[in-house]
Structures are given as structure tokens and as C-alpha cells.
Design a protein around this motif. Structure first.
Motif, PDB file in Angstrom:
ATOM      1  N   TYR A   1       0.633  -1.127  -0.072  1.00  0.00           N
ATOM      2  CA  TYR A   1       0.026   0.054   0.116  1.00  0.00           C
ATOM      3  C   TYR A   1       0.874   1.111   0.065  1.00  0.00           C
ATOM      4  O   TYR A   1       0.443   2.176  -0.663  1.00  0.00           O
TER       5      TYR A   1
ATOM      6  N   SER B   1       1.774   2.354  -3.485  1.00  0.00           N
ATOM      7  CA  SER B   1       0.792   2.624  -4.426  1.00  0.00           C
ATOM      8  C   SER B   1       0.234   4.048  -4.443  1.00  0.00           C
ATOM      9  O   SER B   1       0.899   5.191  -3.668  1.00  0.00           O
TER      10      SER B   1
ATOM     11  N   HIS C   1      -2.233   5.653  -3.459  1.00  0.00           N
ATOM     12  CA  HIS C   1      -2.905   5.882  -2.080  1.00  0.00           C
ATOM     13  C   HIS C   1      -1.955   6.194  -0.951  1.00  0.00           C
ATOM     14  O   HIS C   1      -2.374   6.877  -0.142  1.00  0.00           O
TER      15      HIS C   1
ATOM     16  N   ASN D   1      -1.484   9.329   0.868  1.00  0.00           N
ATOM     17  CA  ASN D   1      -2.715  10.559   0.864  1.00  0.00           C
ATOM     18  C   ASN D   1      -3.839   9.741   1.830  1.00  0.00           C
ATOM     19  O   ASN D   1      -4.687  10.632   2.403  1.00  0.00           O
ATOM     20  N   ALA D   2      -3.575   8.617   2.320  1.00  0.00           N
ATOM     21  CA  ALA D   2      -4.761   7.946   3.332  1.00  0.00           C
ATOM     22  C   ALA D   2      -3.965   7.021   4.249  1.00  0.00           C
ATOM     23  O   ALA D   2      -3.237   6.246   3.542  1.00  0.00           O
TER      24      ALA D   2
ATOM     25  N   CYS E   1      -9.953   4.049   5.725  1.00  0.00           N
ATOM     26  CA  CYS E   1     -10.666   3.174   4.871  1.00  0.00           C
ATOM     27  C   CYS E   1     -11.311   2.042   5.773  1.00  0.00           C
ATOM     28  O   CYS E   1     -12.291   1.443   5.525  1.00  0.00           O
TER      29      CYS E   1
ATOM     30  N   CYS F   1     -14.706   4.186  -0.779  1.00  0.00           N
ATOM     31  CA  CYS F   1     -14.083   5.088  -1.770  1.00  0.00           C
ATOM     32  C   CYS F   1     -14.794   6.475  -1.776  1.00  0.00           C
ATOM     33  O   CYS F   1     -13.878   7.542  -1.803  1.00  0.00           O
TER      34      CYS F   1
ATOM     35  N   CYS G   1     -13.893   9.832   0.105  1.00  0.00           N
ATOM     36  CA  CYS G   1     -12.708  10.976  -0.343  1.00  0.00           C
ATOM     37  C   CYS G   1     -13.189  11.348  -1.716  1.00  0.00           C
ATOM     38  O   CYS G   1     -13.064  12.386  -2.205  1.00  0.00           O
ATOM     39  N   HIS G   2     -13.590  10.328  -2.571  1.00  0.00           N
ATOM     40  CA  HIS G   2     -13.849  10.624  -4.182  1.00  0.00           C
ATOM     41  C   HIS G   2     -15.371  10.646  -4.294  1.00  0.00           C
ATOM     42  O   HIS G   2     -16.014   9.940  -4.159  1.00  0.00           O
TER      43      HIS G   2
ATOM     44  N   HIS H   1      -3.680  -4.126  -2.430  1.00  0.00           N
ATOM     45  CA  HIS H   1      -3.664  -2.932  -1.977  1.00  0.00           C
ATOM     46  C   HIS H   1      -2.905  -2.002  -2.805  1.00  0.00           C
ATOM     47  O   HIS H   1      -2.300  -0.972  -2.569  1.00  0.00           O
TER      48      HIS H   1
ATOM     49  N   TYR I   1      -2.913   0.302  -5.452  1.00  0.00           N
ATOM     50  CA  TYR I   1      -3.901   1.130  -6.050  1.00  0.00           C
ATOM     51  C   TYR I   1      -3.276   1.777  -7.155  1.00  0.00           C
ATOM     52  O   TYR I   1      -2.055   2.506  -7.162  1.00  0.00           O
TER      53      TYR I   1
END
Length: 350
Positions: A98, A101, A103, A106-107, A112, A133, A136-137, A249, A251
Motif C-alpha cells: 500500500y 501505491s 494512495h 494520501n490516506a 478506509c 471510496c 474521499c472521491h 492494496h 492502487y
């Protein structure tokens, strides 16, 4: 170095055992923690935990002290802030994947995943995955950006968890969920069927019996047909989503997801393997396997699940074959008759 005598070694082991016992005795049991933390009025919304949900998670097997080692029987009177384990302490491979990735910077994991409500990928609905998701999106913005190149972008996003296209997840299957609309209002929007509503419909039977009528753990094509044609369920539908069983994970934007045939083809195993997922009281889902290949039969099995290039109908196949055969009868039949009667036409200018 002088070797330890037998008595010294025994004494050392005894002291170590006592220290371990004292450490265990001082740790608070999970049930004690939930006595307070299941009550938001006592500990506040931020620290409230749904005990029914937590008890069915993999983390419950470790107990609260597995992640909060410093908490003792003196908590909270000791005034000490509880220690909190890092996800990478146990999930180091996932954490590394992760971190690399898109993400990763950012998180955090907890943005999540609620560690007190952690579930396996097959126990979470595709709708719930996308709700994570959307924190944030923004969904409308996501549809707008995808609509620039993806036909029916809104429908795609409703029928696919984001991670289907944006991770390297594997072992895709079609998972169908029960959705419903307001009874008697044919124009109301379909939403995920709640456990309580399904229990009322099922009566004294388990909710799975709404579709799996013989309760053998396998939903046949005949049972799907019976469910879809049952007037008692006229306000219910089976909504299919292409979900992964093995989640990564990583992304990213994968090249092969731009290829429509990744989904829109009947050959992949995802089109042959399907399940119906039923909601549980703890918020998770339990799946029942569906007869192999059933989702390909749109008229008999899944009239509300249609995937262009993948879904089939044997009746339409038969009709198509009859049209082809019928179209060939005239020229072939006419040609054959002319060949058989050619002598009768000799010398007659025909």
C-alpha cells in the motif's frame, strides 16, 4: 563464563513465569472493555465500538489487548493514554504494498478500514466497498471524469467496486445482492435490502430460503427463476456486481482494465462463477453459491443482470438459429427445386 547451575536456571524460569502471569492478570479482558466502549453515551462517539460487529472480526480473536497492550485493570483511572498497535505490526506485506501505491501518501489504513469492524473481502458488499471510496472521491465527480471515455459510466460505477479496476485484485466472481424499492411505489429507487426486511419476508425460515428454497446451500437456475417470477417479491431484484475474492492494496490504473473484454466476455471464470450474498445482523454478508454459469442465462436466471458480450439467453440463441435456418430455406429450397425440375424446363426457354 560460569555456567548457570540447575537451581539458578529453575529460579530464573520461575520468575519469568510469574512475570508473564502478572502481565496477563493485569490486562483487561475484551468483555470488560466493551462494558464501557459499547456505550457511546459513556465514552463518546469517537471511542464507541459496536460489540456485535467486533465479535465477528478476525481482530476479536486477539482481543482488545492484542492492539492496546498498555491497558490494564486500572484503566481509565490511571490517566494513561492506551497504546495503539500499528497495522504494519501484523500486516507488513500489505503495508509495504500500500505504501508504494497511489494512495500510500494520501490516506492511512484507518481512513478506509475500521479496525473494530474488519471483515474479509467476501464478507463485504460491493456497495460498502464503494462507499469507502466515496468518502474521499465524490461519486458525481467520479462519474463525470469516467464519462469522458467510458460509455454508461454511471452504470459501470454502480455495478463494479472501484477496486475491480483500480487494484491488482484477482479471482473475480459475480456477486448478486438483494435490492428493494418501497412497496407499492414502482417509481421509487432500489436500495440494498435490509436484514430486518428480509427476515419479515422469510417469516420463520432463514433469509437464505427466500432464494435457496430447498435450503441445500446451492442456488439452482430453477430457484433463481422462481424467485424472479414470485409475485411476493415483485419489489425486489438481484443486482449483480463483479467482485474480487482476493484483494490487493496496489492502487493503480491497470492497462488491461481498458480492455472491455476483461469483463464483457462469457469465457472468463467470473462469468461462470456467481453467488447470492445475504446480509447478516453484524453488517457482514454470507454468500451462497449459484449453479455454474447461471448468470449467463438472462431470461431464466438473472433478468436484472445483463452484461453485454457476456450474458446469454438460450431462447434467443434458438430464435437466432431459426432465423438463420429460415433465411437459408428459401434460396436453398428454391435452388433445389430448380435442380430437380431442370429436365421439365429443357427446351422451354426457362
Amino acid at each position: 563464563m560460569r555456567q548457570l547451575t540447575k537451581h539458578t536456571l529453575l529460579l530464573f524460569n520461575l520468575v519469568l513465569t510469574l512475570l508473564l502471569c502478572l502481565s496477563t492478570a493485569g490486562a483487561m479482558e475484551s468483555a470488560d472493555c466493551l462494558d464501557c466502549h459499547s456505550d457511546a453515551g459513556m465514552v463518546g462517539e469517537e471511542f464507541a465500538i459496536n460489540g456485535e460487529h467486533f465479535d465477528t472480526t478476525a481482530h476479536a480473536e486477539m482481543g482488545c489487548s492484542g492492539c492496546h497492550e498498555s491497558v490494564t485493570d486500572a484503566h481509565p483511572d490511571d490517566g494513561l493514554a492506551p497504546s495503539k498497535a500499528s497495522c504494519k505490526d501484523c500486516h507488513d506485506n500489505i503495508y509495504e504494498e500500500y505504501s508504494l501505491s497511489l494512495h500510500g501518501s494520501n490516506a492511512s489504513c484507518a481512513d478506509c478500514h475500521n479496525p473494530h469492524d474488519a471483515k474479509a473481502p467476501t464478507e463485504v458488499s460491493g456497495f460498502d466497498m464503494n462507499r469507502q471510496c466515496s468518502t474521499c472521491h465524490d461519486t458525481a465527480e467520479t462519474v463525470a471524469t469516467h464519462d469522458q471515455w467510458l460509455p454508461q459510466a454511471g452504470l459501470h460505477i454502480e455495478a463494479l467496486p472501484c477496486i475491480t479496476c483500480h487494484t491488482g485484485s484477482e479471482n473475480y466472481v459475480i456477486t448478486m445482492y438483494l435490492i428493494q424499492r418501497d412497496q407499492g411505489n414502482r417509481y421509487s429507487k432500489f436500495t440494498t435490502a435490509a436484514r430486518d426486511d428480509l427476515e419479515r419476508l422469510a417469516g420463520d425460515k432463514p433469509v437464505q430460503a427466500l432464494v435457496d428454497t430447498d435450503s441445500n446451500g446451492l442456488i439452482s437456475l430453477a430457484e433463481l427463476r422462481a424467485f424472479n417470477s414470485n409475485p411476493n417479491y415483485k419489489d425486489m431484484r438481484l443486482w449483480g456486481m463483479m467482485t474480487p475474492e482476493s484483494v490487493t492494496h496496489s492502487y493503480q490504473i491497470l492497462d488491461n482494465r481498458w480492455d472491455c473484454s476483461f469483463c464483457h466476455a462469457s469465457g472468463p471464470d467470473a462469468m461462470q462463477t456467481s453467488y447470492v450474498a445475504f446480509p447478516e445482523k453484524d453488517g457482514s454478508y454470507v454468500r451462497l453459491a449459484v449453479e455454474k454459469g447461471a448468470v449467463l442465462d438472462v431470461l431464466n436466471g438473472t433478468p436484472d443482470f445483463y452484461m453485454m458480450g457476456a450474458t446469454r439467453s438460450k431462447w434467443l440463441n434458438i430464435a437466432g438459429l431459426m432465423i438463420i435456418v429460415g433465411g437459408m430455406v428459401m434460396p436453398v429450397g428454391h435452388g433445389t427445386l430448380r435442380f430437380l425440375t431442370r429436365k421439365n424446363r429443357e427446351g422451354k426457354g426457362h
